[in-house]
Write an enzyme that holds these catalytic residues in place. Sequence first.
Site, PDB file in Angstrom:
ATOM      1  N   HIS A  52       2.176  11.161  -2.504  1.00  0.00           N
ATOM      2  CA  HIS A  52       1.125  10.699  -3.413  1.00  0.00           C
ATOM      3  C   HIS A  52       0.674  11.793  -4.366  1.00  0.00           C
ATOM      4  O   HIS A  52       0.400  11.518  -5.537  1.00  0.00           O
ATOM      5  CB  HIS A  52      -0.075  10.190  -2.597  1.00  0.00           C
ATOM      6  CG  HIS A  52      -1.181   9.636  -3.449  1.00  0.00           C
ATOM      7  ND1 HIS A  52      -1.005   8.536  -4.269  1.00  0.00           N
ATOM      8  CD2 HIS A  52      -2.473  10.036  -3.634  1.00  0.00           C
ATOM      9  CE1 HIS A  52      -2.142   8.268  -4.909  1.00  0.00           C
ATOM     10  NE2 HIS A  52      -3.038   9.173  -4.547  1.00  0.00           N
ATOM     11  N   ASP A  70       5.121   7.654  -1.236  1.00  0.00           N
ATOM     12  CA  ASP A  70       3.670   7.606  -1.409  1.00  0.00           C
ATOM     13  C   ASP A  70       3.111   6.501  -0.517  1.00  0.00           C
ATOM     14  O   ASP A  70       3.378   5.324  -0.743  1.00  0.00           O
ATOM     15  CB  ASP A  70       3.353   7.322  -2.876  1.00  0.00           C
ATOM     16  CG  ASP A  70       1.870   7.392  -3.197  1.00  0.00           C
ATOM     17  OD1 ASP A  70       1.048   7.269  -2.277  1.00  0.00           O
ATOM     18  OD2 ASP A  70       1.544   7.548  -4.385  1.00  0.00           O
ATOM     19  N   SER A  74      -3.727   8.911  -9.941  1.00  0.00           N
ATOM     20  CA  SER A  74      -4.209   7.958  -8.943  1.00  0.00           C
ATOM     21  C   SER A  74      -5.335   7.099  -9.531  1.00  0.00           C
ATOM     22  O   SER A  74      -5.104   6.365 -10.492  1.00  0.00           O
ATOM     23  CB  SER A  74      -4.650   8.707  -7.685  1.00  0.00           C
ATOM     24  OG  SER A  74      -4.840   7.815  -6.595  1.00  0.00           O
TER      25      SER A  74
END
Length: 265
Positions: free
Chosen positions: A246, A216, A114
């Site tokens: 995610h 996601d 991320s």
Amino acid sequence: MNETVPSVVTVSSLDHKSAPRRIAVRRRPAAPSGETRPGVIWMGGFMSDMQSGKALAIDRWAAEHGRGFVRFDYSGHGESSGDFVDGTIGQWLDDALAVVRSSTDGPQIIVGSSMGAWIAMLVARALAVAGESDRLAGAVLIAPAVDFTETLMWDRLTPDIREQIERDGVWYRPSPYGETPYPITRALIEEGRRHLLLGSNVEAHCPVHILQGMRDSDVPWQHALTLVEHLAADPVSITLVRDGDHRLSRDEDLVRLIAAIEQIA
């Protein structure tokens, strides 16, 4: 598997006025059989830490295969010093660069999750500018939230929330992953604009493998494809996980993660 013992890397503040930051690092040295192979370094996400399921899965793999592995917490995260609300992308980039330079030996595969994928690409750029691209053996990016403060955050906020951030300096965003909300500060947004990558070519200076869930809600899979388009000078592959979210932390996701690392290694 033996637990690694935390050590500390000290990083001076950007303005040299605040107290130095104490960055907690856990380093697993390579076994003699793994000393000639690339090590792995973990760069976590926004409000995540080095005890996440993915980081621990890589640590187990590294222990089993004699690979060197480094994981750390940015300032304001996990075991490191500082308050999260004071953090910025530039500050966390400096933390990551300090750990790469002080706690790794030889070429490394950066695994960024991320926000950590954005930090990883910024680290790659900084190392290239400094003539240190030989430190990079590859990058595995999980749900890469490159430029997230602008493209995935500011651009999505309502006018009322933007006004609150500009007026009060902070807005607390409810978290889908726990009871603690995320503080989104004006400093985070404004300083983040100094580090935006999309809009021009992005160079990793190494092979890149992206893992992206198609369910996601934080980082849409189309955003990952945009990053692929910008990585025009590097060998890039992407795995789209049709039912992946995610976090991509299910057992089958962890298998994909380790396979991506081994493919580059």
